[in-house]
Scaffold this motif. Structure first.
Motif, mmCIF file in Angstrom:
data_model
loop_
_atom_site.group_PDB
_atom_site.id
_atom_site.type_symbol
_atom_site.label_atom_id
_atom_site.label_comp_id
_atom_site.label_asym_id
_atom_site.label_seq_id
_atom_site.Cartn_x
_atom_site.Cartn_y
_atom_site.Cartn_z
ATOM 1 N N ALA A 12 0.824 -1.214 0.000
ATOM 2 C CA ALA A 12 0.000 0.000 0.000
ATOM 3 C C ALA A 12 0.854 1.259 0.000
ATOM 4 O O ALA A 12 0.598 2.202 -0.748
ATOM 5 C CB ALA A 12 -0.932 -0.004 1.215
ATOM 6 N N PHE A 38 -4.267 3.850 -9.056
ATOM 7 C CA PHE A 38 -5.451 3.161 -8.540
ATOM 8 C C PHE A 38 -5.522 1.732 -9.074
ATOM 9 O O PHE A 38 -5.787 0.778 -8.321
ATOM 10 C CB PHE A 38 -6.710 3.928 -8.928
ATOM 11 C CG PHE A 38 -7.985 3.173 -8.675
ATOM 12 C CD1 PHE A 38 -8.509 3.075 -7.398
ATOM 13 C CD2 PHE A 38 -8.653 2.535 -9.717
ATOM 14 C CE1 PHE A 38 -9.677 2.368 -7.162
ATOM 15 C CE2 PHE A 38 -9.820 1.825 -9.490
ATOM 16 C CZ PHE A 38 -10.335 1.743 -8.211
ATOM 17 N N CYS A 39 -5.283 1.556 -10.358
ATOM 18 C CA CYS A 39 -5.350 0.224 -10.966
ATOM 19 C C CYS A 39 -4.260 -0.698 -10.419
ATOM 20 O O CYS A 39 -4.489 -1.894 -10.202
ATOM 21 C CB CYS A 39 -5.239 0.328 -12.482
ATOM 22 S SG CYS A 39 -6.643 1.172 -13.250
ATOM 23 N N MET A 66 -2.927 -0.551 -7.395
ATOM 24 C CA MET A 66 -3.299 -0.916 -6.026
ATOM 25 C C MET A 66 -4.286 -2.073 -6.004
ATOM 26 O O MET A 66 -4.135 -3.043 -5.250
ATOM 27 C CB MET A 66 -3.891 0.295 -5.313
ATOM 28 C CG MET A 66 -2.958 1.478 -5.175
ATOM 29 S SD MET A 66 -3.898 2.996 -4.819
ATOM 30 C CE MET A 66 -2.729 4.249 -5.341
ATOM 31 N N LEU A 67 -5.309 -1.983 -6.830
ATOM 32 C CA LEU A 67 -6.334 -3.027 -6.860
ATOM 33 C C LEU A 67 -5.767 -4.338 -7.384
ATOM 34 O O LEU A 67 -6.020 -5.413 -6.817
ATOM 35 C CB LEU A 67 -7.502 -2.562 -7.739
ATOM 36 C CG LEU A 67 -8.757 -3.425 -7.732
ATOM 37 C CD1 LEU A 67 -9.323 -3.541 -6.322
ATOM 38 C CD2 LEU A 67 -9.805 -2.855 -8.678
ATOM 39 N N GLY A 72 -3.296 -5.894 -4.887
ATOM 40 C CA GLY A 72 -4.018 -6.299 -3.685
ATOM 41 C C GLY A 72 -4.704 -7.641 -3.857
ATOM 42 O O GLY A 72 -4.666 -8.496 -2.970
ATOM 43 N N PRO A 132 -6.989 -6.530 -0.370
ATOM 44 C CA PRO A 132 -7.112 -5.647 -1.543
ATOM 45 C C PRO A 132 -7.781 -4.318 -1.194
ATOM 46 O O PRO A 132 -7.407 -3.268 -1.732
ATOM 47 C CB PRO A 132 -7.984 -6.462 -2.514
ATOM 48 C CG PRO A 132 -7.805 -7.883 -2.092
ATOM 49 C CD PRO A 132 -7.646 -7.830 -0.606
ATOM 50 N N THR A 178 -5.899 -0.619 -1.556
ATOM 51 C CA THR A 178 -6.501 0.399 -2.419
ATOM 52 C C THR A 178 -6.925 1.624 -1.622
ATOM 53 O O THR A 178 -6.707 2.769 -2.034
ATOM 54 C CB THR A 178 -7.714 -0.182 -3.166
ATOM 55 O OG1 THR A 178 -7.325 -1.386 -3.839
ATOM 56 C CG2 THR A 178 -8.236 0.800 -4.197
ATOM 57 N N GLY A 205 -3.815 3.634 -0.555
ATOM 58 C CA GLY A 205 -3.232 4.309 -1.713
ATOM 59 C C GLY A 205 -4.035 5.524 -2.128
ATOM 60 O O GLY A 205 -3.487 6.608 -2.384
ATOM 61 N N LEU A 206 -5.362 5.364 -2.199
ATOM 62 C CA LEU A 206 -6.227 6.485 -2.555
ATOM 63 C C LEU A 206 -6.157 7.595 -1.510
ATOM 64 O O LEU A 206 -6.255 8.779 -1.840
ATOM 65 C CB LEU A 206 -7.677 6.002 -2.696
ATOM 66 C CG LEU A 206 -8.011 5.236 -3.979
ATOM 67 C CD1 LEU A 206 -9.440 4.716 -3.919
ATOM 68 C CD2 LEU A 206 -7.820 6.119 -5.208
ATOM 69 N N LEU A 209 -12.923 1.854 2.133
ATOM 70 C CA LEU A 209 -12.675 1.837 0.693
ATOM 71 C C LEU A 209 -13.803 2.548 -0.064
ATOM 72 O O LEU A 209 -13.548 3.335 -0.986
ATOM 73 C CB LEU A 209 -12.540 0.403 0.185
ATOM 74 C CG LEU A 209 -12.378 0.261 -1.339
ATOM 75 C CD1 LEU A 209 -11.137 0.998 -1.815
ATOM 76 C CD2 LEU A 209 -12.336 -1.201 -1.748
ATOM 77 N N LEU A 249 -13.320 5.749 -2.518
ATOM 78 C CA LEU A 249 -13.706 5.709 -3.932
ATOM 79 C C LEU A 249 -14.596 6.890 -4.317
ATOM 80 O O LEU A 249 -14.556 7.363 -5.461
ATOM 81 C CB LEU A 249 -14.434 4.393 -4.236
ATOM 82 C CG LEU A 249 -13.581 3.120 -4.246
ATOM 83 C CD1 LEU A 249 -14.471 1.884 -4.359
ATOM 84 C CD2 LEU A 249 -12.569 3.150 -5.383
#
Length: 459
Positions: A73, A104-105, A107-108, A111, A151, A155, A158-159, A213, A217
């Motif tokens: 992360a 973002f991509c 991280m997902l 994860g 995951p 994410t 990171g966000l 999360l 988002l």
């Protein structure tokens, strides 16, 4: 409503008073990290009262899964945020937007891969982490469930870093606080009312992570400094290397913590079995102490996350005097916090430990000794983390990574393997302060050289 480039031109990161910026960015980040740390501390408290020391020992053995998760992360989150800030400082908004979308991509994607690996190799990894027969079932339950949330944790974190870099530290804080509050509410319900034990603590954690999360988002369409287009949200393998390189200082620090945990856990089991404490008491006691220490670390990390966008933007804009002021301001804050924490740990360890449930006299005897010895050099650790983060924020991740690894890998691991040969179980405790002192000396050399370079270019 979308902002025009002209509206975005004057970024307060490059003009506002440094002390004001640090408060604006660091305080929400600290609050977020503090509340987030409740995931672990609250679990330990309720497990301690609902299950007992064996439950705490089990979560300690399973904790490397979380530190590896945080390594991913932070590598992707800090790396993306640092690149985002540097591009903004250079007035390259479109490039900053591409970094955010690709981040973002990443991280997902990573994860999900990590969660799958845990579920496949769970028992083998727990054995490697030092799980004993008495705690193996507890550890399997806890780690197997919390893997589902990995995951989401990656994410969300990171966000959160990108949100802060975009100039919205309060929203970043809120996204992390939401999950921690839900986790705190559900823990006693699942553990005591439903009687789910460690599994209840794990499910409370996962549900809290899901809530965080979702909140994170919701910020994606609200970015202020850039316009995030659909085509930017793709797994860009060309960007992975650059992002990982920029964030590897923080990530490697977490990996190093994991390696240290594993080596220390196995050493505690081995030398504990040769002592009056047995193999499980050192595992449980050290786990509690390190979770408490995690509260202080969450403040340190929060301050560092708050300084990152300020330093990154101003270094990109070549405003080196502002970079140095930010670094020294953050350093003063982390030293003040850790000195206060050191006072509590040295003089009131019994009060802290009794919050985590009951145990026999030997359990408290070892835990108090562990806390006083291992945490006596806490301010030195804070200085090392802040200095390593400076290098990462200015686009010099190799130096940051070296400083992150020096204390944990180059100094601690040899010490924890050698000192017990002479001091038995106590040698494991002495390894921490020794590695902290050596690491601090190395950091001082690197940081003095770097600040002198900035001084020559100060505008």
């Amino acid at each position: 409503m979308e902002e025009t480039p002209a509206a975005r031109k004057e970024n307060p990161l490059g003009t506002e008073r440094i002390s004001t910026l640090l408060r604006k960015f660091a305080v929400p980040s600290v609050i977020a990290m503090l509340v987030s740390s409740l995931y672990n501390v609250v679990d330990q408290i309720f497990i301690g009262w609902g299950v007992g020391p064996l439950g705490n020992a089990a979560t300690n053995v399973a904790f490397p899964f979380t530190t590896i998760c945080m390594a991913i992360a932070l590598t992707l989150g800090i790396g993306s945020a640092a690149r985002f800030s540097l591009h903004l400082g250079k007035k390259e908004e479109d490039e900053a937007a591409k970094v955010a979308g690709a981040g973002f991509c990443m991280m997902l994607f990573f994860g999900i891969i990590y969660a799958v690996i845990i579920e496949i190799f769970l028992k083998q990894m727990l054995t490697a982490f030092g799980a004993t027969e008495a705690i193996f079932d507890y550890a399997t339950q806890y780690a197997g469930i919390t893997a589902i949330g990995m995951p989401m944790l990656i994410t969300m974190n990171g966000l959160s870093n990108l949100t802060r870099a975009d100039g919205s530290p309060l929203y970043s804080m809120m996204s992390m606080v939401v999950g921690a509050v839900i986790n705190t509410i559900l823990d006693p319900i699942f553990i005591f009312v439903f009687g789910w034990g460690v599994a209840g603590a794990a499910w409370a954690t996962v549900i809290g992570q899901a809530a965080s999360l979702i909140t994170a988002l919701l910020y994606i369409p609200r970015f202020k400094r850039v316009t995030l287009k659909k085509e930017y949200f793709k797994l860009d393998f060309k960007q992975i290397g650059t992002t990982v390189t920029m964030g590897m200082s923080q990530g490697l620090n977490q990996i190093a913590i994991t390696v240290v945990q594993v080596v220390a856990n196995r050493s505690l089991v081995y030398y504990g079995a040769l002592s009056a404490y047995g193999s499980d008491i050192p595992l449980a006691g050290s786990g509690i102490v390190m979770k408490v220490n995690g509260i202080i670390f969450s403040i340190i990390i929060g301050i560092n996350q708050g300084m990152q966008p300020i330093i990154g933007f101003n270094y990109g804009a070549k405003k080196y005097s502002r970079v140095k002021k930010t670094y020294f301001g953050a350093m003063a804050a982390v030293l003040a916090i850790t000195i206060l924490g050191l006072f509590v740990f040295e003089f009131f360890p019994h009060i802290v430990l009794h919050a985590f449930g009951k145990g026999d006299p030997l359990y408290f005897e070892f835990s108090i000794k562990f806390m006083r010895t291992v945490l006596c050099t806490l301010p030195l650790v804070a200085a090392q983390i802040t200095s390593a983060n400076l290098f990462s924020s200015i686009g010099k991740p190799v130096k940051g990574a070296l400083l992150s690894l020096a204390r944990s890998v180059f100094f601690f691991i040899p010490a924890v393997l050698i000192l017990p040969l002479f001091f038995a179980l106590d040698g494991i405790l002495y390894a921490g302060p020794l590695s902290d002192i050596l690491g601090a000396i190395l950091v001082a050399v690197f940081i003095i050289i770097e600040l002198k370079k900035m001084g020559k270019n100060t505008n």
